[in-house]
Design a protein around this motif. Structure first.
Motif, PDB file in Angstrom:
ATOM      1  N   ILE A   1       6.828   1.300  10.011  1.00 60.32           N
ATOM      2  CA  ILE A   1       6.260   2.650   9.953  1.00 60.32           C
ATOM      3  C   ILE A   1       6.751   3.481  11.142  1.00 60.32           C
ATOM      4  CG2 ILE A   1       4.103   3.983  10.034  1.00 60.32           C
ATOM      5  CD1 ILE A   1       4.555   2.519   7.356  1.00 60.32           C
ATOM      6  N   ALA A   2       6.821   2.870  12.320  1.00 59.31           N
ATOM      7  CA  ALA A   2       7.313   3.596  13.505  1.00 59.31           C
ATOM      8  C   ALA A   2       8.763   4.022  13.313  1.00 59.31           C
ATOM      9  CB  ALA A   2       7.170   2.719  14.747  1.00 59.31           C
ATOM     10  N   LEU A   3       9.600   3.134  12.756  1.00 53.55           N
ATOM     11  CA  LEU A   3      11.001   3.490  12.518  1.00 53.55           C
ATOM     12  C   LEU A   3      11.142   4.571  11.445  1.00 53.55           C
ATOM     13  CD1 LEU A   3      12.620  -0.057  12.695  1.00 53.55           C
ATOM     14  CD2 LEU A   3      12.966   1.833  14.297  1.00 53.55           C
ATOM     15  N   ALA A   4      10.126   4.712  10.593  1.00 54.05           N
ATOM     16  CA  ALA A   4      10.122   5.758   9.566  1.00 54.05           C
ATOM     17  C   ALA A   4       9.443   7.028  10.078  1.00 54.05           C
ATOM     18  CB  ALA A   4       9.432   5.253   8.305  1.00 54.05           C
ATOM     19  N   GLY A   5       9.223   7.129  11.375  1.00 51.86           N
ATOM     20  CA  GLY A   5       8.674   8.350  11.971  1.00 51.86           C
ATOM     21  C   GLY A   5       7.168   8.386  12.071  1.00 51.86           C
ATOM     22  N   GLY A   6       6.481   7.356  11.626  1.00 44.38           N
ATOM     23  CA  GLY A   6       5.020   7.318  11.690  1.00 44.38           C
ATOM     24  C   GLY A   6       4.390   7.883  10.425  1.00 44.38           C
ATOM     25  N   TYR A   7       3.066   7.716  10.340  1.00 45.72           N
ATOM     26  CA  TYR A   7       2.320   8.210   9.191  1.00 45.72           C
ATOM     27  C   TYR A   7       2.217   9.737   9.224  1.00 45.72           C
ATOM     28  CZ  TYR A   7       0.518   3.444   8.468  1.00 45.72           C
ATOM     29  OH  TYR A   7       0.392   2.099   8.230  1.00 45.72           O
ATOM     30  N   THR A   8       2.112  10.365   8.062  1.00 40.03           N
ATOM     31  CA  THR A   8       1.758  11.780   7.995  1.00 40.03           C
ATOM     32  C   THR A   8       0.233  11.874   8.061  1.00 40.03           C
ATOM     33  OG1 THR A   8       1.522  11.850   5.587  1.00 40.03           O
ATOM     34  CG2 THR A   8       3.742  12.247   6.482  1.00 40.03           C
ATOM     35  N   TYR A   9      -0.302  13.067   8.225  1.00 35.53           N
ATOM     36  CA  TYR A   9      -1.753  13.233   8.310  1.00 35.53           C
ATOM     37  C   TYR A   9      -2.438  12.930   6.981  1.00 35.53           C
ATOM     38  CZ  TYR A   9      -1.449  17.718   5.887  1.00 35.53           C
ATOM     39  OH  TYR A   9      -1.234  18.689   4.948  1.00 35.53           O
ATOM     40  N   ARG A  10      -1.680  12.903   5.879  1.00 37.26           N
ATOM     41  CA  ARG A  10      -2.254  12.623   4.554  1.00 37.26           C
ATOM     42  C   ARG A  10      -2.240  11.137   4.196  1.00 37.26           C
ATOM     43  NH1 ARG A  10       1.362  16.849   3.686  1.00 37.26           N
ATOM     44  NH2 ARG A  10       2.822  15.370   2.816  1.00 37.26           N
ATOM     45  N   ALA A  11      -1.681  10.286   5.053  1.00 42.06           N
ATOM     46  CA  ALA A  11      -1.479   8.876   4.703  1.00 42.06           C
ATOM     47  C   ALA A  11      -2.781   8.091   4.641  1.00 42.06           C
ATOM     48  CB  ALA A  11      -0.545   8.231   5.714  1.00 42.06           C
ATOM     49  N   ASP A  12      -2.874   7.221   3.659  1.00 40.87           N
ATOM     50  CA  ASP A  12      -3.957   6.245   3.578  1.00 40.87           C
ATOM     51  C   ASP A  12      -3.427   4.970   4.241  1.00 40.87           C
ATOM     52  OD1 ASP A  12      -5.880   4.350   2.965  1.00 40.87           O
ATOM     53  OD2 ASP A  12      -6.112   5.003   0.882  1.00 40.87           O
ATOM     54  N   GLU A  13      -3.958   4.633   5.410  1.00 39.39           N
ATOM     55  CA  GLU A  13      -3.439   3.527   6.200  1.00 39.39           C
ATOM     56  C   GLU A  13      -4.079   2.184   5.861  1.00 39.39           C
ATOM     57  OE1 GLU A  13      -3.301   4.488  10.396  1.00 39.39           O
ATOM     58  OE2 GLU A  13      -3.033   6.613   9.929  1.00 39.39           O
ATOM     59  N   SER A  14      -4.956   2.149   4.862  1.00 36.07           N
ATOM     60  CA  SER A  14      -5.670   0.911   4.561  1.00 36.07           C
ATOM     61  C   SER A  14      -4.883  -0.026   3.634  1.00 36.07           C
ATOM     62  CB  SER A  14      -7.030   1.218   3.938  1.00 36.07           C
ATOM     63  OG  SER A  14      -6.869   1.910   2.715  1.00 36.07           O
ATOM     64  N   PHE A  15      -3.925   0.477   2.893  1.00 38.48           N
ATOM     65  CA  PHE A  15      -3.116  -0.368   2.014  1.00 38.48           C
ATOM     66  C   PHE A  15      -1.783   0.318   1.741  1.00 38.48           C
ATOM     67  CE2 PHE A  15      -5.145   2.460  -0.957  1.00 38.48           C
ATOM     68  CZ  PHE A  15      -4.231   2.638  -1.981  1.00 38.48           C
ATOM     69  N   VAL A  16      -0.845  -0.450   1.176  1.00 33.67           N
ATOM     70  CA  VAL A  16       0.453   0.083   0.774  1.00 33.67           C
ATOM     71  C   VAL A  16       0.772  -0.455  -0.612  1.00 33.67           C
ATOM     72  CG1 VAL A  16       1.346   0.227   3.142  1.00 33.67           C
ATOM     73  CG2 VAL A  16       1.792  -1.815   1.778  1.00 33.67           C
ATOM     74  N   SER A  17       1.722   0.181  -1.280  1.00 39.28           N
ATOM     75  CA  SER A  17       2.282  -0.375  -2.504  1.00 39.28           C
ATOM     76  C   SER A  17       3.533  -1.125  -2.083  1.00 39.28           C
ATOM     77  CB  SER A  17       2.625   0.721  -3.499  1.00 39.28           C
ATOM     78  OG  SER A  17       1.445   1.300  -3.999  1.00 39.28           O
ATOM     79  N   LEU A  18       3.582  -2.414  -2.396  1.00 42.50           N
ATOM     80  CA  LEU A  18       4.645  -3.276  -1.909  1.00 42.50           C
ATOM     81  C   LEU A  18       5.436  -3.851  -3.073  1.00 42.50           C
ATOM     82  CD1 LEU A  18       5.934  -4.843   0.517  1.00 42.50           C
ATOM     83  CD2 LEU A  18       4.251  -6.632   0.045  1.00 42.50           C
ATOM     84  N   GLY A  19       6.736  -3.609  -3.061  1.00 40.14           N
ATOM     85  CA  GLY A  19       7.650  -4.255  -3.996  1.00 40.14           C
ATOM     86  C   GLY A  19       8.416  -5.316  -3.227  1.00 40.14           C
ATOM     87  N   ARG A  20       8.370  -6.547  -3.709  1.00 38.61           N
ATOM     88  CA  ARG A  20       9.018  -7.652  -2.987  1.00 38.61           C
ATOM     89  C   ARG A  20       9.812  -8.498  -3.965  1.00 38.61           C
ATOM     90  NH1 ARG A  20       5.468 -10.604   1.197  1.00 38.61           N
ATOM     91  NH2 ARG A  20       6.265  -8.878   2.421  1.00 38.61           N
ATOM     92  N   GLY A  21      11.106  -8.592  -3.712  1.00 37.27           N
ATOM     93  CA  GLY A  21      11.961  -9.400  -4.577  1.00 37.27           C
ATOM     94  C   GLY A  21      11.940  -8.895  -6.007  1.00 37.27           C
ATOM     95  N   ASP A  22      11.767  -9.804  -6.938  1.00 35.59           N
ATOM     96  CA  ASP A  22      11.731  -9.452  -8.358  1.00 35.59           C
ATOM     97  C   ASP A  22      10.315  -9.180  -8.848  1.00 35.59           C
ATOM     98  OD1 ASP A  22      14.470  -9.765  -8.471  1.00 35.59           O
ATOM     99  OD2 ASP A  22      14.358 -11.875  -9.035  1.00 35.59           O
ATOM    100  N   GLN A  23       9.331  -9.232  -7.931  1.00 36.29           N
ATOM    101  CA  GLN A  23       7.944  -8.997  -8.321  1.00 36.29           C
ATOM    102  C   GLN A  23       7.703  -7.512  -8.547  1.00 36.29           C
ATOM    103  OE1 GLN A  23       5.686 -10.544  -5.059  1.00 36.29           O
ATOM    104  NE2 GLN A  23       6.308 -12.651  -5.408  1.00 36.29           N
ATOM    105  N   PRO A  24       6.822  -7.158  -9.479  1.00 40.55           N
ATOM    106  CA  PRO A  24       6.494  -5.740  -9.661  1.00 40.55           C
ATOM    107  C   PRO A  24       5.732  -5.217  -8.453  1.00 40.55           C
ATOM    108  CG  PRO A  24       5.097  -7.136 -11.043  1.00 40.55           C
ATOM    109  CD  PRO A  24       6.107  -8.031 -10.408  1.00 40.55           C
ATOM    110  N   GLU A  25       5.802  -3.921  -8.249  1.00 38.72           N
ATOM    111  CA  GLU A  25       5.105  -3.289  -7.126  1.00 38.72           C
ATOM    112  C   GLU A  25       3.599  -3.479  -7.273  1.00 38.72           C
ATOM    113  OE1 GLU A  25       4.609   1.242  -6.030  1.00 38.72           O
ATOM    114  OE2 GLU A  25       6.627   0.549  -5.499  1.00 38.72           O
ATOM    115  N   ARG A  26       2.940  -3.852  -6.168  1.00 39.81           N
ATOM    116  CA  ARG A  26       1.495  -4.087  -6.169  1.00 39.81           C
ATOM    117  C   ARG A  26       0.861  -3.413  -4.969  1.00 39.81           C
ATOM    118  NH1 ARG A  26       0.770 -10.487  -6.550  1.00 39.81           N
ATOM    119  NH2 ARG A  26      -1.038  -9.838  -5.386  1.00 39.81           N
ATOM    120  N   GLN A  27      -0.383  -3.001  -5.131  1.00 37.08           N
ATOM    121  CA  GLN A  27      -1.128  -2.464  -4.002  1.00 37.08           C
ATOM    122  C   GLN A  27      -1.646  -3.638  -3.183  1.00 37.08           C
ATOM    123  OE1 GLN A  27      -4.148   0.122  -5.523  1.00 37.08           O
ATOM    124  NE2 GLN A  27      -2.729   1.812  -5.779  1.00 37.08           N
TER     125      GLN A  27
END
Length: 195
Positions: free
Chosen positions: A147-173
């Motif tokens: 997140i720091a390398l991406a410039g940090g969160y915007t003021y609208r960001a929900d910091e409690s979870f992310v949608s994560l795509g990993r390998g061949d798995q579908p994106e999940r919260q």
């Protein structure tokens, strides 16, 4: 976790609330909303090669066969003498074993091969971050680093979870904290907070 139920008679509504609270405390999640921290559960798994990983291969006594090689978009690594070998989805040790076997099959007598990852494939961060895009992966990287390398969160960001795509798995919260481990090739989308 042991759930202790008292023997006193509680009103049905209060009993239902107590039962729901006990389930929440026990760590159960519903099918709606973020799942438990997926990244932390993957820490013990052996790293598998993927597209964009770069390996340093050394064949002892054979400088012409040694060098740095990248996993191509087809999932293979092209090497001198033996041609393309499948690499995607293999551990480094498995790939080394296949390469040594191929070299020993009519090319070299008792080949000794070492291999190490020089560059991991990048991580992608987008959504509610200031400058989303490709982020270079470093060993031991945490969510807060990406997140720091991406410039940090915007003021609208929900910091409690992310949608994560990993390998061949579908994106999940997934619930992730700043300390959560991420892996090369992860695709991380930071959602917008609902006001």
């Amino acid at each position: 976790m042991l759930l202790r139920i008292s023997s006193f008679a509680a009103p049905p509504r209060l009993a239902a609330l107590a039962f729901a609270a006990a389930i929440a405390v026990a760590g159960c999640t519903s099918s709606i909303g973020p799942t438990p921290d997926l990244a932390l559960s993957d820490r013990g798994a052996a790293y598998r090669l993927g597209l964009g990983d770069k390996l340093k291969i050394v064949v002892f006594g054979e400088e012409n066969l040694s060098g740095q090689f990248e996993v191509s978009p087809t999932g293979n690594i092209a090497l001198p003498l033996v041609g393309e070998l499948p690499a995607k989805g293999q551990t480094v040790a498995e790939f080394r074993g296949h390469l040594a076997s191929r070299l020993g099959d009519g090319y070299l007598k008792s080949p000794r091969v070492t291999g190490d990852i020089v560059n991991y494939r990048p991580v992608y961060v987008h959504g509610e971050v200031r400058t989303g895009g490709e982020v270079p992966y470093k060993s031991g990287m945490r969510l807060r680093d990406a997140i720091a390398l991406a410039g940090g969160y915007t003021y609208r960001a929900d910091e409690s979870f992310v949608s994560l795509g990993r390998g061949d798995q579908p994106e999940r919260q997934v619930r992730m904290t700043g300390e959560s481990a991420i892996l090369p090739g992860d695709n991380i989308r930071v959602p917008e907070r609902i006001f």
